[in-house]
Scaffold this motif. Structure first.
Motif, PDB file in Angstrom:
ATOM      1  N   THR A   1      -2.484   9.824   3.004  1.00 20.59           N
ATOM      2  CA  THR A   1      -1.789   9.447   1.769  1.00 20.59           C
ATOM      3  C   THR A   1      -0.663  10.417   1.449  1.00 20.59           C
ATOM      4  O   THR A   1       0.450  10.017   1.091  1.00 20.59           O
ATOM      5  CB  THR A   1      -2.792   9.412   0.601  1.00 20.59           C
ATOM      6  OG1 THR A   1      -3.735   8.367   0.828  1.00 20.59           O
ATOM      7  CG2 THR A   1      -2.091   9.190  -0.716  1.00 20.59           C
TER       8      THR A   1
ATOM      9  N   PHE B   1      -6.652   8.043  -5.753  1.00 17.54           N
ATOM     10  CA  PHE B   1      -7.812   8.510  -5.013  1.00 17.54           C
ATOM     11  C   PHE B   1      -8.502   9.696  -5.680  1.00 17.54           C
ATOM     12  O   PHE B   1      -9.710   9.858  -5.569  1.00 17.54           O
ATOM     13  CB  PHE B   1      -7.417   8.892  -3.588  1.00 17.54           C
ATOM     14  CG  PHE B   1      -7.157   7.701  -2.697  1.00 17.54           C
ATOM     15  CD1 PHE B   1      -8.081   6.677  -2.593  1.00 17.54           C
ATOM     16  CD2 PHE B   1      -5.989   7.614  -1.967  1.00 17.54           C
ATOM     17  CE1 PHE B   1      -7.853   5.582  -1.778  1.00 17.54           C
ATOM     18  CE2 PHE B   1      -5.744   6.523  -1.144  1.00 17.54           C
ATOM     19  CZ  PHE B   1      -6.681   5.501  -1.049  1.00 17.54           C
TER      20      PHE B   1
ATOM     21  N   LYS C   1      -4.597   3.022   3.991  1.00 18.77           N
ATOM     22  CA  LYS C   1      -4.909   3.162   2.564  1.00 18.77           C
ATOM     23  C   LYS C   1      -5.459   1.865   1.995  1.00 18.77           C
ATOM     24  O   LYS C   1      -6.410   1.867   1.204  1.00 18.77           O
ATOM     25  CB  LYS C   1      -3.663   3.612   1.796  1.00 18.77           C
ATOM     26  CG  LYS C   1      -3.239   5.038   2.114  1.00 18.77           C
ATOM     27  CD  LYS C   1      -2.108   5.497   1.231  1.00 18.77           C
ATOM     28  CE  LYS C   1      -0.785   4.907   1.642  1.00 18.77           C
ATOM     29  NZ  LYS C   1       0.347   5.439   0.835  1.00 18.77           N
TER      30      LYS C   1
ATOM     31  N   GLY D   1       0.776  -1.237   0.000  1.00 18.02           N
ATOM     32  CA  GLY D   1       0.000   0.000   0.000  1.00 18.02           C
ATOM     33  C   GLY D   1       0.800   1.276   0.000  1.00 18.02           C
ATOM     34  O   GLY D   1       0.227   2.369  -0.004  1.00 18.02           O
TER      35      GLY D   1
ATOM     36  N   SER E   1       2.151  10.045   3.844  1.00 19.79           N
ATOM     37  CA  SER E   1       2.886   8.825   3.512  1.00 19.79           C
ATOM     38  C   SER E   1       3.828   9.064   2.338  1.00 19.79           C
ATOM     39  O   SER E   1       4.993   8.637   2.370  1.00 19.79           O
ATOM     40  CB  SER E   1       1.895   7.706   3.183  1.00 19.79           C
ATOM     41  OG  SER E   1       2.571   6.558   2.725  1.00 19.79           O
TER      42      SER E   1
ATOM     43  N   VAL F   1      -8.351  10.322   4.523  1.00 19.60           N
ATOM     44  CA  VAL F   1      -7.529   9.290   3.871  1.00 19.60           C
ATOM     45  C   VAL F   1      -6.482   9.933   2.963  1.00 19.60           C
ATOM     46  O   VAL F   1      -5.319   9.525   2.945  1.00 19.60           O
ATOM     47  CB  VAL F   1      -8.428   8.326   3.066  1.00 19.60           C
ATOM     48  CG1 VAL F   1      -7.569   7.382   2.214  1.00 19.60           C
ATOM     49  CG2 VAL F   1      -9.318   7.527   3.996  1.00 19.60           C
TER      50      VAL F   1
END
Length: 331
Positions: A304, A33, A160, A25, A307, A300
């Motif tokens: 993301t 997304f 995710k 992920g 990350s 989310v």
């Protein structure tokens, strides 16, 4: 020149579960997304599937080749090292610096995106404040140890993955009418412009977004230099790439193409981190009756972006460290 034995070495403290989740992920980002909707608008549902399948095949072959070489010769900068060793030192020098530069720019763009995303909830506060806070968070994850980076990426990637799993399940229920709406089936593949739109031109345009969505898959190659047992873990991690591409990317695009007609104007409008309210993922959740979807997807996407910035900072430091050790950067 110092011998390889006298040079400082990275600590091999990344665990197998961390590398596995980073591989599964770690590269799922705003391209999937938010930006994936534009592929449907450009190429139609079938054209978007072909574009993601083509880019996914390319990524799969690159990752398997990188995994094979990294298992044989574990290093923290495979692009610089392998190019210099097997082709030409000048090419390795160029690869190393270009890779560092691309990730450095990515970190900056993700910091800006963090500010934009938080302003969705707090529009009266400057985005620069949240960008600085995000930078401090990323720095903290990387400054503690490689375990800090690995653990942070493990949990962010897990979130995710969970988001995509829920999306696919909700999408299937929406297509079949199980959420209370009408049965959709494959009717959106027969609207005007579907299943192919602009034929080969549309597919090529969709390939650009698909390639961006899969950017960063090679980050697993950099983590090899700090993996506790690369000869065991790397082959296992690389084998998961095929299933990740098949489920997370291909399945997501298929669901989006079934639920949302390619003529939906929001597919073209959603292109940046600030457009989460009209992202294809949000539109699918809203079609299922979840009016709160925009807030959840915004959270989310924030994770993301953190990350991606976290991985970018990690890649920048490791590549620059290797370049300095090899005399290709100031020490």
């Amino acid at each position: 020149m110092e011998s390889m034995e006298e040079q400082p070495k990275l600590q091999r403290k990344l665990k197998g579960r961390q590398m596995g989740m980073i591989a599964i992920g770690g590269t799922i980002g705003t391209g999937l997304f938010i930006g994936s909707g534009s592929t449907l608008a450009d190429a139609g549902p079938a054209g978007a599937l072909i574009a993601f399948a083509a880019m996914g095949s390319m990524v799969f072959f690159v990752c398997t080749s990188l995994g094979e070489m990294s298992t044989f010769i574990p290093t923290s900068d495979p692009f610089n090292h392998f190019a210099a060793r097997f082709l030409d030192p000048a090419l390795g020098f160029a690869f190393g610096w270009n890779y560092w530069y691309s990730w450095m720019l990515t970190v900056g763009s993700e910091l800006v995106a963090c500010g934009i995303i938080v302003q969705y909830w707090l529009p009266n506060l400057s985005g620069a404040i949240w960008s600085v806070i995000s930078l401090l968070v990323m720095f903290a994850f990387n400054a503690v140890s490689v375990r800090g980076y690995g653990e942070a990426e493990f949990w962010m990637a897990a979130l995710k993955v969970a988001a995509v799993l829920v999306f696919v399940v909700v999408g299937i229920l929406t297509v079949t009418g199980a959420t209370g709406g009408e049965f959709i089936g494959g009717k959106n593949w027969h609207v005007d412009g579907a299943p192919f739109k602009d034929h080969i031109v549309g597919i090529l345009k969709a390939c650009i977004v698909a390639a961006f969505s899969m950017q960063g898959t090679e980050i697993v190659g950099i983590t090899v230099g700090e993996c506790a047992n690369p000869r065991r873990e790397v082959p296992r991690v690389i084998r998961s790439v095929f299933w990740r591409i098949l489920f997370f990317y291909i399945a997501s695009i298929l669901i989006i193409g079934l639920v949302i007609p390619n003529s939906n104007p929001n597919l073209v409008s959603a292109s940046g981190a600030g457009d989460v309210a009209i992202s294809p993922f949000t539109l699918v959740f809203k079609a299922a009756g979840a009016d709160w979807a925009a807030h959840v997807m915004n959270a989310v996407v924030l994770v993301t972006v953190l990350s991606a910035g976290n991985s970018g900072l990690y890649a920048c430091t490791r590549v620059l460290w290797v370049l300095a050790n090899e005399g290709k950067a100031p020490r």
